[in-house]
Design a protein around this motif. Structure first.
Motif, PDB file in Angstrom:
ATOM      1  N   SER A   1      22.271  17.733 -10.146  1.00 30.90           N
ATOM      2  CA  SER A   1      22.696  18.114  -8.798  1.00 30.90           C
ATOM      3  C   SER A   1      24.173  18.460  -8.785  1.00 30.90           C
ATOM      4  O   SER A   1      24.648  19.212  -7.926  1.00 30.90           O
ATOM      5  CB  SER A   1      22.459  16.953  -7.820  1.00 30.90           C
ATOM      6  OG  SER A   1      21.102  16.860  -7.513  1.00 30.90           O
ATOM      7  N   THR A   2      24.911  17.879  -9.718  1.00 31.36           N
ATOM      8  CA  THR A   2      26.353  18.142  -9.796  1.00 31.36           C
ATOM      9  C   THR A   2      26.639  19.647  -9.745  1.00 31.36           C
ATOM     10  O   THR A   2      27.448  20.103  -8.929  1.00 31.36           O
ATOM     11  CB  THR A   2      26.914  17.519 -11.095  1.00 31.36           C
ATOM     12  OG1 THR A   2      26.749  16.106 -10.994  1.00 31.36           O
ATOM     13  CG2 THR A   2      28.375  17.856 -11.313  1.00 31.36           C
TER      14      THR A   2
ATOM     15  N   ASP B   1      23.482  17.080   0.415  1.00 30.38           N
ATOM     16  CA  ASP B   1      23.266  16.490  -0.906  1.00 30.38           C
ATOM     17  C   ASP B   1      22.090  15.522  -0.744  1.00 30.38           C
ATOM     18  O   ASP B   1      22.249  14.395  -0.291  1.00 30.38           O
ATOM     19  CB  ASP B   1      24.538  15.760  -1.353  1.00 30.38           C
ATOM     20  CG  ASP B   1      24.314  14.935  -2.620  1.00 30.38           C
ATOM     21  OD1 ASP B   1      23.170  14.904  -3.126  1.00 30.38           O
ATOM     22  OD2 ASP B   1      25.284  14.311  -3.094  1.00 30.38           O
TER      23      ASP B   1
ATOM     24  N   SER C   1      18.118  16.087  -7.002  1.00 29.94           N
ATOM     25  CA  SER C   1      18.000  15.735  -8.430  1.00 29.94           C
ATOM     26  C   SER C   1      16.532  15.429  -8.678  1.00 29.94           C
ATOM     27  O   SER C   1      16.026  14.403  -8.211  1.00 29.94           O
ATOM     28  CB  SER C   1      18.807  14.480  -8.757  1.00 29.94           C
ATOM     29  OG  SER C   1      20.176  14.701  -8.697  1.00 29.94           O
TER      30      SER C   1
ATOM     31  N   HIS D   1      15.321  14.569 -11.422  1.00 24.88           N
ATOM     32  CA  HIS D   1      15.249  13.444 -12.363  1.00 24.88           C
ATOM     33  C   HIS D   1      15.394  12.087 -11.707  1.00 24.88           C
ATOM     34  O   HIS D   1      15.006  11.075 -12.267  1.00 24.88           O
ATOM     35  CB  HIS D   1      16.315  13.607 -13.460  1.00 24.88           C
ATOM     36  CG  HIS D   1      17.735  13.468 -12.982  1.00 24.88           C
ATOM     37  ND1 HIS D   1      18.406  12.280 -13.021  1.00 24.88           N
ATOM     38  CD2 HIS D   1      18.607  14.372 -12.452  1.00 24.88           C
ATOM     39  CE1 HIS D   1      19.639  12.459 -12.560  1.00 24.88           C
ATOM     40  NE2 HIS D   1      19.785  13.724 -12.199  1.00 24.88           N
ATOM     41  N   LYS D   2      15.955  12.054 -10.496  1.00 23.39           N
ATOM     42  CA  LYS D   2      16.184  10.734  -9.894  1.00 23.39           C
ATOM     43  C   LYS D   2      14.895  10.122  -9.367  1.00 23.39           C
ATOM     44  O   LYS D   2      14.654   8.932  -9.561  1.00 23.39           O
ATOM     45  CB  LYS D   2      17.208  10.826  -8.757  1.00 23.39           C
ATOM     46  CG  LYS D   2      18.617  11.130  -9.227  1.00 23.39           C
ATOM     47  CD  LYS D   2      19.613  10.885  -8.119  1.00 23.39           C
ATOM     48  CE  LYS D   2      20.935  11.582  -8.325  1.00 23.39           C
ATOM     49  NZ  LYS D   2      21.654  11.250  -9.535  1.00 23.39           N
TER      50      LYS D   2
HETATM   51  C1  LIG Z   1      24.321  11.111  -3.900  1.00 21.43           C
HETATM   52  C2  LIG Z   1      24.435  11.803  -5.229  1.00 21.43           C
HETATM   53  N1  LIG Z   1      24.682  13.110  -5.256  1.00 21.43           N
HETATM   54  C3  LIG Z   1      24.799  13.794  -6.406  1.00 21.43           C
HETATM   55  C4  LIG Z   1      24.664  13.150  -7.616  1.00 21.43           C
HETATM   56  C5  LIG Z   1      24.785  13.953  -8.887  1.00 21.43           C
HETATM   57  O1  LIG Z   1      23.524  14.145  -9.423  1.00 21.43           O
HETATM   58  P1  LIG Z   1      23.243  14.552 -10.924  1.00 21.43           P
HETATM   59  O2  LIG Z   1      23.401  13.308 -11.731  1.00 21.43           O
HETATM   60  O3  LIG Z   1      21.848  15.069 -10.904  1.00 21.43           O
HETATM   61  O4  LIG Z   1      24.233  15.582 -11.308  1.00 21.43           O
HETATM   62  C6  LIG Z   1      24.413  11.775  -7.643  1.00 21.43           C
HETATM   63  C7  LIG Z   1      24.299  11.072  -8.929  1.00 21.43           C
HETATM   64  O5  LIG Z   1      24.144   9.888  -9.021  1.00 21.43           O
HETATM   65  C8  LIG Z   1      24.291  11.079  -6.419  1.00 21.43           C
HETATM   66  O6  LIG Z   1      24.043   9.773  -6.370  1.00 21.43           O
END
Ligand SMILES: Cc1ncc(COP(=O)(O)O)c(C=O)c1O
Length: 469
Positions: A80-81, A184, A212, A214-215
């Motif tokens: 997601s980053t 987000d 995400s 993967h989460k």
């Molecule tokens: C609320 C939130 N946004 C964005 C991210 C970033 O996600 P990614 O690890 O898929 O890059 C995280 C990662 O823990 C998150 O908790």
């Protein structure tokens, strides 16, 4: 002695009886990928190109848009980053003003640095249970009225702990002023599977949403997706920045895994969600009468997040985590001073939840006896950590400024030059450009006394980084 290889360590861990109450959502027990090397290719003929999809990858993204209800979905292989960096960059021009929910992931702040944005914050509520709550419509409205020249609103929903905000109303407020709402929703990829879950941000009218995969879904770490459904941001704008923030060698293993997951969910996601929800409701029912450890439940909270609060007990979050880990072999997602977070997904098993229930019942029983003897103090660390901070300089200016490390106790009134985080999910509680207050220093010292540490400080030397304005 022979050095241990990472693969050996991972394989040994995989054979152990540790149960994963953490991401990735596949929980190490799903999928039939076969030999990953056999499908690990590059952009050879017939396999399309993630950066300019026209064939099979375009088909995959269309399938995803069908599942998530977007106009257009974009596969992400850098988490997601990269989606958040892209969303904010596409919605703004350098130097623009944006409105941000202060409990944002670091990638939001990083986007603001890269685009040199003027950031105005809206703070989340702190709930009586000591966790961060929603970003209220009222506060968004006020911030929009004060900053009619802002170019976008960015909020995190659900939070790490699973609390959603009223996306529908926030989107309406942003749209009234011709601004896109970026959500987000990294922790809410599963919302689209079934109406049993909370409503998804795409469904509620957000313009750009980042998940995400993967989460919370059975997908590899790093897999994510960006959805677009907006009058304000174009597909072209999104693609331009994805080209910058994503690798030019996207993994076909990741993309194949995302596509298979999406296609499986289109086919039988509703049934999977139903049996998962039944399992989670039963678990919550069985732990609802604990006297000490409180499993937090809220109407606007995602059922998949098990937040175990020890706020009114004689133990801290790290102590509960240690017990769960060492005595019950349960691996948690996140630990804060006052609670421990377990993440679940449709891939969790009744056996795993039984083990957590048994552990909580036993620990709670032991606490019954201890709590009778000792006075319990509420440190209020979470509310102190998430208190609003005075902004003295723009984030990007302080980030780029010359820096110096000073003793933490001597830093009152100085301007922070770096990010300080309470715990991993990488939500900063102090960002460059904010004033280091006496309260903040007291919090650091109190936490250190209790064996709790913030990321971004040098505890060995007792130093904090300041910006030299
Ligand atoms: C609320 C939130 N946004 C964005 C991210 C970033 O996600 P990614 O690890 O898929 O890059 C995280 C990662 O823990 C998150 O908790």
């Amino acid at each position: 002695m022979k050095e241990e290889l990472l693969i050996e360590k991972l394989n040994n861990y995989g054979k152990s009886d540790m149960y994963p109450f953490h991401m990735p959502g596949h929980k190490r027990n799903t999928g039939d990928l076969g030999n990953p090397f056999a499908i690990d290719i590059t952009e050879i003929e017939g396999f399309d190109n993630l950066h300019h999809p026209k064939e099979i990858i375009l088909e995959c993204e269309k399938r995803a848009a069908r599942l998530f209800g977007s106009d257009k979905s974009f596969f992400l292989v850098n988490g997601s980053t990269c989606g958040i960096l892209t969303a904010i960059s596409a919605a703004t021009k350098p130097g623009d003003k944006i409105i941000v929910g202060r409990n944002a992931h670091q990638s939001v702040f990083h986007a603001a640095v890269l685009r040199r944005l003027d950031v105005r914050y809206v703070y989340p509520e702190i709930l009586e249970e000591g966790i961060q709550g929603e970003i209220s419509v009222k506060n968004i409205k006020r911030c929009l009225e004060e900053n009619p020249d802002a170019k976008a609103v960015v909020i995190t929903s659900p939070t790490y702990e699973g609390i959603i905000s009223n996306i529908e109303e926030i989107a309406k407020e942003a749209h009234k002023r011709n601004m896109p709402l970026i959500v987000d929703e990294a922790h809410g990829a599963h919302f689209c599977i079934s109406e049993e879950f909370l409503p998804s941000a795409v469904e509620m009218g957000a313009d750009i949403v980042v998940n995400s995969l993967h989460k919370t879904l059975p997908c590899f770490t790093q897999t994510a997706i960006l959805h677009l459904k907006s009058e304000y941001v174009s597909e072209k704008g999104i693609r331009r920045f994805l080209d910058i923030y994503q690798t030019s060698s996207p993994s076909y293993i990741f993309m194949a895994n995302m596509d298979k997951c999406i296609s499986d969910l289109l086919e039988n996601g509703k049934e999977q969600a139903e049996s998962y929800m039944a399992m989670m409701r039963e678990f919550r029912e069985r732990v609802k009468n604990l006297r000490n450890v409180k499993v937090i439940t809220k109407d606007n909270m995602d059922i998949s997040k098990i937040v175990m609060s020890v706020k009114d007990t004689v133990i801290t979050g790290p102590e509960l985590n240690r017990m769960l880990h060492d005595n019950y072999h349960l691996e948690m997602e996140m630990v804060t001073p006052e609670y421990v977070l377990a993440m679940t997904s449709i891939c969790d098993t009744p056996e795993g939840l039984d083990r957590l229930e048994k552990a909580l019942l036993e620990i709670d029983n032991r606490l019954n006896r201890q709590n009778d003897k000792v006075e319990v103090t509420d440190h209020g660390y979470i509310s102190q950590a998430t208190a609003s901070r005075e902004k003295r300089a723009e984030l990007h200016e302080a980030f780029e400024m010359e820096k110096r490390s000073v003793k933490i106790e001597n830093a009152a009134g100085l301007i922070s030059g770096d990010f300080v985080y309470l715990y991993p999910p990488d939500i900063p509680i102090l960002v460059p450009g904010e004033v280091i207050s006496k309260d903040f220093i007291r919090l650091v010292k109190d936490m250190e006394r209790d064996g709790l540490y913030l990321k971004g400080l040098d505890y060995e030397q007792g130093l904090i980084e300041i910006a030299l304005f």
